[in-house]
Design a protein around this motif. Sequence first.
Motif, PDB file in Angstrom:
ATOM      1  N   ALA A 131       0.808  -1.212   0.000  1.00  0.00           N
ATOM      2  CA  ALA A 131       0.000   0.000   0.000  1.00  0.00           C
ATOM      3  C   ALA A 131       0.846   1.268   0.000  1.00  0.00           C
ATOM      4  CB  ALA A 131      -0.928   0.005   1.219  1.00  0.00           C
ATOM      5  N   MET A 132       2.142   1.134   0.271  1.00  0.00           N
ATOM      6  CA  MET A 132       3.039   2.286   0.291  1.00  0.00           C
ATOM      7  C   MET A 132       4.040   2.165  -0.851  1.00  0.00           C
ATOM      8  SD  MET A 132       3.766   5.100   2.047  1.00  0.00           S
ATOM      9  CE  MET A 132       3.259   4.907   3.766  1.00  0.00           C
ATOM     10  N   LYS A 133       4.115   3.184  -1.668  1.00  0.00           N
ATOM     11  CA  LYS A 133       5.048   3.188  -2.787  1.00  0.00           C
ATOM     12  C   LYS A 133       6.484   3.229  -2.286  1.00  0.00           C
ATOM     13  CE  LYS A 133       6.767   3.985  -6.959  1.00  0.00           C
ATOM     14  NZ  LYS A 133       6.779   2.997  -8.042  1.00  0.00           N
ATOM     15  N   MET A 134       7.297   2.259  -2.691  1.00  0.00           N
ATOM     16  CA  MET A 134       8.712   2.241  -2.344  1.00  0.00           C
ATOM     17  C   MET A 134       9.509   2.853  -3.493  1.00  0.00           C
ATOM     18  SD  MET A 134       8.796   1.062   0.657  1.00  0.00           S
ATOM     19  CE  MET A 134       7.403   0.515   1.650  1.00  0.00           C
ATOM     20  N   HIS A 135      10.024   4.060  -3.253  1.00  0.00           N
ATOM     21  CA  HIS A 135      10.776   4.723  -4.304  1.00  0.00           C
ATOM     22  C   HIS A 135      12.160   4.112  -4.483  1.00  0.00           C
ATOM     23  CE1 HIS A 135       7.754   7.789  -3.027  1.00  0.00           C
ATOM     24  NE2 HIS A 135       7.661   7.943  -4.325  1.00  0.00           N
ATOM     25  N   TYR A 136      12.674   3.502  -3.409  1.00  0.00           N
ATOM     26  CA  TYR A 136      13.947   2.776  -3.488  1.00  0.00           C
ATOM     27  C   TYR A 136      13.828   1.499  -2.673  1.00  0.00           C
ATOM     28  CZ  TYR A 136      15.925   7.198  -5.170  1.00  0.00           C
ATOM     29  OH  TYR A 136      16.182   8.330  -5.889  1.00  0.00           O
ATOM     30  N   LYS A 137      14.421   0.428  -3.184  1.00  0.00           N
ATOM     31  CA  LYS A 137      14.478  -0.837  -2.453  1.00  0.00           C
ATOM     32  C   LYS A 137      15.914  -1.337  -2.496  1.00  0.00           C
ATOM     33  CE  LYS A 137      11.325  -3.119  -4.702  1.00  0.00           C
ATOM     34  NZ  LYS A 137      10.464  -4.255  -5.112  1.00  0.00           N
ATOM     35  N   TYR A 138      16.365  -1.861  -1.359  1.00  0.00           N
ATOM     36  CA  TYR A 138      17.742  -2.342  -1.261  1.00  0.00           C
ATOM     37  C   TYR A 138      17.773  -3.704  -0.582  1.00  0.00           C
ATOM     38  CZ  TYR A 138      19.264   2.397  -2.411  1.00  0.00           C
ATOM     39  OH  TYR A 138      19.468   3.593  -3.045  1.00  0.00           O
ATOM     40  N   ASP A 139      18.700  -4.528  -1.050  1.00  0.00           N
ATOM     41  CA  ASP A 139      19.036  -5.791  -0.414  1.00  0.00           C
ATOM     42  C   ASP A 139      20.482  -5.663   0.046  1.00  0.00           C
ATOM     43  OD1 ASP A 139      20.371  -8.579  -0.537  1.00  0.00           O
ATOM     44  OD2 ASP A 139      18.254  -9.103  -0.562  1.00  0.00           O
ATOM     45  N   LEU A 140      20.703  -5.461   1.348  1.00  0.00           N
ATOM     46  CA  LEU A 140      22.007  -5.086   1.886  1.00  0.00           C
ATOM     47  C   LEU A 140      22.588  -6.212   2.731  1.00  0.00           C
ATOM     48  CD1 LEU A 140      21.059  -1.462   2.985  1.00  0.00           C
ATOM     49  CD2 LEU A 140      22.114  -2.155   0.836  1.00  0.00           C
ATOM     50  N   LYS A 141      23.864  -6.517   2.491  1.00  0.00           N
ATOM     51  CA  LYS A 141      24.565  -7.554   3.243  1.00  0.00           C
ATOM     52  C   LYS A 141      25.789  -7.028   3.983  1.00  0.00           C
ATOM     53  CE  LYS A 141      23.358 -11.436   0.156  1.00  0.00           C
ATOM     54  NZ  LYS A 141      22.736 -12.385   1.085  1.00  0.00           N
ATOM     55  N   GLY A 142      26.266  -5.852   3.599  1.00  0.00           N
ATOM     56  CA  GLY A 142      27.493  -5.341   4.203  1.00  0.00           C
ATOM     57  C   GLY A 142      28.747  -5.781   3.485  1.00  0.00           C
ATOM     58  N   SER A 143      28.619  -6.478   2.353  1.00  0.00           N
ATOM     59  CA  SER A 143      29.772  -6.918   1.561  1.00  0.00           C
ATOM     60  C   SER A 143      29.827  -6.106   0.272  1.00  0.00           C
ATOM     61  CB  SER A 143      29.677  -8.411   1.252  1.00  0.00           C
ATOM     62  OG  SER A 143      28.523  -8.689   0.480  1.00  0.00           O
TER      63      SER A 143
END
Length: 503
Positions: free
Chosen positions: A196-208
């Motif tokens: 229901a909320m538009k995600m203007h940015y999406k990230y998959d973060l691991k720290g590597s």
Amino acid sequence: MSTASADSGGRGTKTSKVSKDHKKPTAAALKGAIQLGIGYAVGNLSSKPDRDVLMQDFSVVESVFLPSEGSNLTPAHHYPDFRLKTYAPLAFRYFRELFGIKPDDYLYSICKEPLIELSNPGASSSWFYLTSDDEFIIKTVQHKEAEFLQKLLPGYYMNLNQNPRTLLPKFYGLYCIQCGGVTIRVVVMNNVLPRAMKMHYKYDLKGSSYKRRASRKEHSKSSPTFKDLDFQEMHEGLYLDPETYSAMMKTLQRDCRVLESFKIMDYSLLLGIHMLDKKSLGRGNRCDSKKGQKVLYSTALESIQGNVKDPDPVADDDTLGGIPAKHKDENLLIFLGIIDILQSYRFIKKVEHSWKALVHDGDTVSVHRPGFYADRFLKFMGTTVFKKMHPLRGTSSKRKRNSLHTAKSASQEVLSPQKEKEKEKKEHKKAQSMDNLDGNFHSSSKHPDILLESALALESTQNDEEDPENSEARRASSSTIALDDPLAPLTRSQSDSELDVYL
């Protein structure tokens, strides 16, 4: 029924034992079988009495065959015949109760309308389905992952009992569907990023950093999921207020230590960013059927606020439980959760890390031993992704003034008697020169701090009449101020502000 084996994506493939009469089920038939199977399992569980969860409950697997024509125990349906396996049904019922999910609401969310298929940005070939009310994610898992989750359940149970507020995935059920020679295993989880909320940015973060950049194919999508190197190029960090930053990092640290104790690595932080300044672009997907949050502690804000006991549902709020943040001059709402925790540091992962370390820096690859992985993950989140806002100037100046006056009073206590006498002589000479200039100061020329003490004594007398219990503390504060700065301004407003600082 014919046997089948799961492929690397958990979707399943036909084996040589499968009869030629068996046709591979369509995607729609599989979704329908999943919904029907979960509905049957939850409905059948309602007949079992409530009791405490026992250790043997975590290893239970119940199996039932559901033919399309129906039977004495199962309903008729228009999907191909399939077999349903339910893992640890009583344990997962306890988890649902812990998060306030009622059986009727659980069935209504999963079974009312067709599931929505989502794209998968990760390296795995899992399928993702979303319930129509935005509450639950259904993900296909591999056979090894399903086994690992079942072994994880006792520790997971203990952790949730101690701390239901967590950014770790919340598991509500684990099932296996064998249909038409295809075997799929699915786990029901909480939905981290509300549709229901538009995600203007999406990230998959691991720290590597090794190969942690979104591919060209991912960039071409309408809503791509970026990775670590992309984040460092596109954002300079997300700023949180000090309390939120502290709660965030404490939650992440606690969760990472739990994962480390289970020998889990290669997990990610799924991060969604909604820009409030572009709100008009993000309301097209709002679900009209969403009447309130069903799952407790499921929003991002609830997951990190450990000091709130019984929060009111915030799903109907404009923020949908997002965490306020800033990036430069932009106001943001962020949604996040730790995902992909079913990767243990088994022998195959050790071999993978050793091989990658030969061709690249071993400390930058995603596959690493759990302890190192957790430390690197936390460092990246606490310094690169999330940053603490500086407090307001007024607050910091008060603290500095307070600390300076405390240091002054402490230093004056250790002055030698000789230095004190020299100071008194200097003050006496200064007071005499003031008497020569103005006769009004004659009464206090020999003791320049008397006037300040009398003014503060008058203030403390008035306050004592209002609150006699605090009189001793106020007198002590006034004497400290008089010693700290004998030549302090004598106006009432400034003396009041000084008292506010100390008291």
